[in-house]
Write an enzyme that holds these catalytic residues in place. Structure first.
Site, PDB file in Angstrom:
ATOM      1  NE  ARG A 144      -4.412  -1.309   0.047  1.00  0.00           N
ATOM      2  CZ  ARG A 144      -4.382  -2.364  -0.661  1.00  0.00           C
ATOM      3  NH1 ARG A 144      -3.482  -2.772  -1.338  1.00  0.00           N
ATOM      4  NH2 ARG A 144      -5.474  -3.162  -0.739  1.00  0.00           N
TER       5      ARG A 144
ATOM      6  CD  GLU B 248      -3.169   3.373  -5.411  1.00  0.00           C
ATOM      7  OE1 GLU B 248      -4.461   2.637  -5.535  1.00  0.00           O
ATOM      8  OE2 GLU B 248      -2.344   2.812  -5.252  1.00  0.00           O
TER       9      GLU B 248
ATOM     10  CG  HIS C 236      -3.457  -0.540  -6.778  1.00  0.00           C
ATOM     11  ND1 HIS C 236      -3.918   0.068  -5.675  1.00  0.00           N
ATOM     12  CD2 HIS C 236      -3.183  -1.874  -6.553  1.00  0.00           C
ATOM     13  CE1 HIS C 236      -4.032  -0.690  -4.649  1.00  0.00           C
ATOM     14  NE2 HIS C 236      -3.741  -2.129  -5.122  1.00  0.00           N
TER      15      HIS C 236
END
Length: 392
Positions: A223, A252, A269
């Site tokens: 993350r 994000e 991602h």
């Protein structure tokens, strides 16, 4: 006002009355869940509390935050996420309200490991070194980290496995965080947690990075918020560290372009995104919802024909540079990097981020490819076969 209690359905519950609200990007959403109730779909980032007024079950992806604000006044009794991580879900709230929760932990472990090994081989090729000359530190040895550890060891790399919670439980063969200072490459596979002695939010701070040897390569597919402060990511080139590979970002889908420019490889991602992983996740959540309803599990719909083909190695490449080429082409890591950087100039970079993620979900896993052009006895060919590729 006391919390609303949403208990599991009683025996004989009429599943046809179940109102299921499901993210439109979930694999085969309507076909897979239609026998469990009435299906409505939504766009992941556009969900509002009003949409939940007539929903008993909610199926989301990582882009939807499920919390008290979203669930206010809703009759939802089941929340499922087609993701391994659950930091976008207020699981404590669900437990308090007796709302059943289900995740898809483990369904994307293989594609993340494939991405990480592609990154390792790519950077070894760029540095003109063989993998066996490098020491890899794996931080977090759950499902993903364990695969990375196994595959890297098969490359001949020295592997340092670090997982403080597992070490505290008595798991042997693990090192503490201080031992990672001797690693050439560090890859992170930790959940995002805020509490307890092993909280991971902000674990990559100035103090941690200062202990690393000059030139250390960082790979982050966990993350973005494990960096503290988030802007620290943008300053990596000035910290005497090596090239970074980054797939996850603070904030994000609105990513700081300076952070992207600081990475040697930057992707939106997508490390865990494959067609197979999307299918596994959707099928698993369908099974868990069916079990909660007391309904039988049934075979999933047939997946569309594969579009993966042969990967023919460039004649000039042998051994590990050839393996790097194969993995980069199979994972699409360099194409994703190029397209992500180009998207930063888009009128709406956040929308472009989501569009790129959707496009990358067509990626296939190693087993869908046949590799040609390598001698069967080449060590790289042997390793490629061991991680799932077909040869010939």
């Amino acid at each position: 006002m006391p919390a609303m209690i949403r208990r599991a359905p009683s025996p004989g519950y009429d599943a046809s009355a179940m109102r299921i609200l499901i993210d439109e990007a979930v694999w085969q959403a309507r076909a897979l869940f239609s026998d469990l109730g009435e299906i409505r779909t939504f766009s992941g980032r556009a969900l509002s509390p009003d949409d939940l007024r007539a929903a008993d079950a909610l199926i989301v992806r990582s882009v939807t935050r499920v919390d008290a604000a979203l669930l206010a006044g809703s009759p939802v009794r089941f929340v499922g996420t087609v993701t391994s991580g659950a930091d976008h879900i207020d699981t404590a709230l669900l437990a308090e309200r007796d709302i059943r929760f289900a995740d898809a932990a483990g369904t994307n472990s293989r594609p993340v490991a494939e991405y990480v090994l592609a990154a390792i081989l790519l950077l070894c090729e760029r540095a003109a070194v063989v993998p066996a000359s490098r020491t890899l530190g794996v931080v977090g040895v759950g499902r993903i980290g364990s695969i990375v550890r196994e595959w890297a060891a098969a490359l001949g790399m020295s592997v340092l496995a670090c997982d403080p919670p597992l070490a505290a439980s008595g798991r042997p063969g693990l090192v503490d965080l201080s031992a990672l200072a001797s690693a050439d490459i560090l890859t992170f596979h930790v959940p995002l947690t805020d509490t307890g002695p092993y909280a991971t939010r902000g674990m990559l701070d100035h103090a941690f990075l200062a202990r690393l040897r000059p030139g250390t390569i960082l790979i982050n597919t966990a993350r973005g918020e494990i960096f503290r402060p988030p802007a620290l990511l943008a300053s990596l080139p000035g910290l005497s560290l090596g090239p970074a590979v980054v797939d996850v970002w603070p904030g994000e889908p609105r990513v700081d372009p300076a952070c992207v420019r600081a990475a040697a490889v930057a992707t939106p991602h997508v490390a865990g995104y494959t067609a197979e992983a999307k299918e596994r996740a959707a099928v698993l959540i369908r099974e868990k919802l069916a079990a909660w309803l007391g309904r039988p599990v049934r075979p999933p719909p047939a997946r569309p024909p594969s579009d993966a083909g042969d990967i023919t190695v460039s004649p000039a490449k042998k051994a590990w540079p050839a393996a790097a080429e194969v993995l980069c082409r199979a994972t699409g890591i360099l194409d994703a990097d190029r397209r992500f950087r180009a998207s930063l100039a888009a009128e709406d970079p956040a929308a472009a981020f989501d569009a790129l993620r959707a496009a990358c979900a067509r990626r296939r896993e190693f087993a869908a490819f046949r590799v040609r052009g390598l001698d069967a006895g080449d060590p790289a060919a042997v390793w490629l076969s061991s991680v799932g590729f077909r040869l010939g």
